[in-house]
Write an enzyme that holds these catalytic residues in place. Structure first.
Site, mmCIF file in Angstrom:
data_model
loop_
_atom_site.group_PDB
_atom_site.id
_atom_site.type_symbol
_atom_site.label_atom_id
_atom_site.label_comp_id
_atom_site.label_asym_id
_atom_site.label_seq_id
_atom_site.Cartn_x
_atom_site.Cartn_y
_atom_site.Cartn_z
ATOM 1 C CG HIS A 20 8.152 -1.336 4.984
ATOM 2 N ND1 HIS A 20 9.262 -0.554 5.217
ATOM 3 C CD2 HIS A 20 7.556 -0.824 3.861
ATOM 4 C CE1 HIS A 20 9.351 0.378 4.282
ATOM 5 N NE2 HIS A 20 8.321 0.245 3.460
ATOM 6 C CB SER A 56 8.751 3.375 1.840
ATOM 7 O OG SER A 56 9.717 2.420 1.499
ATOM 8 C CG ASP A 64 10.783 -2.173 7.727
ATOM 9 O OD1 ASP A 64 10.818 -2.939 6.750
ATOM 10 O OD2 ASP A 64 10.508 -0.966 7.626
#
Length: 346
Positions: A263, A113, A233
């Protein structure tokens, strides 16, 4: 495989104490993997599964909690300058790689991320140093559909120095939408080292600026990389990873999209899915380990573009997303979806 886990503290150039950790095999590691965790996250607990899986595959794994994150000092999740995070990681990672026993080892970045943005910026800081990068649902571009208006950015910028640490950015519970497995989701929620409050104003703006800068310079990415993204996601858009794959100048690049996955590919999916993801990661690392010379876009000896499990049809994307719960509106910052900022957003 037997391994040793170590913890230590260092001080950055600003005098803040930073937590570091490493998982090292008892024999000489195949290569070094440097962890870049996400926004609000930390290495010793949240990324323990990643560290142990990679060390059991023969890799030395090194992590650091950013200033204000995890066990490191500083105001909780306050990012005064995103460059501070990059410089701290750069100095620490370089110091480890310079140790006698590791000087001839290949060096890989691993970012999840927001950590994907950190990894890409570390590469840009020294393009000849890294042998490759694993990028899991990276934060590297803002969707055109949700990019904030310039007027909004200007207003926030005018007050950021007056109230930089104020937790005023609207937030939703991203943990609920990032991690599919309910048991793992609650384990993550119970981790007191993970930041779960509203984002601070300056932090949000720094992440916005970083995303916008990365978006404009994706073509400058030249190192070999493997980008992984769940098609369902709801936190970072899979199209962001596709843009990175298509625009990067890297000759050796791979994109894999996972139908139905969310995610948290490495920590929030059912065990079977996590096994699939880490098998892909370790396979990629094994293929790129051995030659300590980084392979860049202009190097002339790269193995060529690698692309597998790349689904471009809209029907496949819809199928994957159909397995996701109703999508909450996320953030317009950092490549996150929606128009409301989410906290603890990896």
């Amino acid at each position: 495989m037997d391994f040793e886990y170590q913890e230590d503290y260092i001080r950055n150039s600003r005098g803040v104490q930073l937590f570091t950790c490493r998982w090292m095999p008892c024999t000489s590691p195949k290569a070094l993997v440097f962890l870049c965790h996400g926004y609000g996250m930390e290495c010793s607990g949240f990324m323990k599964g990643c560290g142990t899986r990679l060390v059991n595959a023969g890799y030395g794994v090194i992590g650091i909690d950013y200033e204000g994150h995890g066990k490191s000092g500083g105001a909780r999740c306050y990012i005064k300058k995103f460059d501070n995070l990059i410089n701290d990681c750069y100095d620490f990672f370089k110091s480890v790689a310079a140790q006698e026993e590791y000087r001839n080892k290949s060096r890989f970045l691993y970012g999840e991320s927001m950590g994907g943005a950190v990894a890409l910026l570390l590469h840009k800081k020294d393009p000849t140093f890294w042998n490759g990068a694993i990028l899991v649902a990276p934060m590297c571009k803002i969707s055109e559909k949700v990019k904030p208006h310039r007027v909004v950015i200007n207003i926030l910028t005018k007050v950021e120095e007056l109230i930089p640490k104020w937790k005023i950015v609207p937030s939703k519970d991203v943990i609920e939408s990032a991690f599919k497995d309910p048991i793992k989701r609650e384990e993550i929620r119970s981790n007191k080292l993970i930041y779960q409050d509203k984002p601070r104003l300056k932090t949000a703006l720094e992440m916005l600026r970083t995303s916008m800068s990365l978006e404009e310079t994706l073509n400058e990415v030249t190192l070999p990389f493997f980008v992984l993204h769940g098609e369902a996601d709801a936190v970072t858009d899979p199209e962001i990873s596709r843009a990175l794959y298509e625009q990067a100048s890297s000759i050796d690049k791979t994109l894999k999209l996972y139908p139905g996955m969310w995610h948290g590919l490495t920590s929030g999916e059912p065990d079977d899915n996590v096994e699939i993801v880490f098998a892909d990661i370790i396979t990629w690392l094994d293929k790129h380990t051995g030659d300590p010379s980084p392979k860049l876009a202009n190097g002339g000896d790269n193995p060529g573009v690698q692309e597998y499990a790349l689904r471009k049809s809209s029907s496949t994307m819809k199928k994957g997303r159909g397995q996701q719960q109703t999508r909450p509106y996320g953030s317009y910052l950092c490549g996150w979806k929606g128009r409301t900022h989410q906290h603890s957003a990896m």
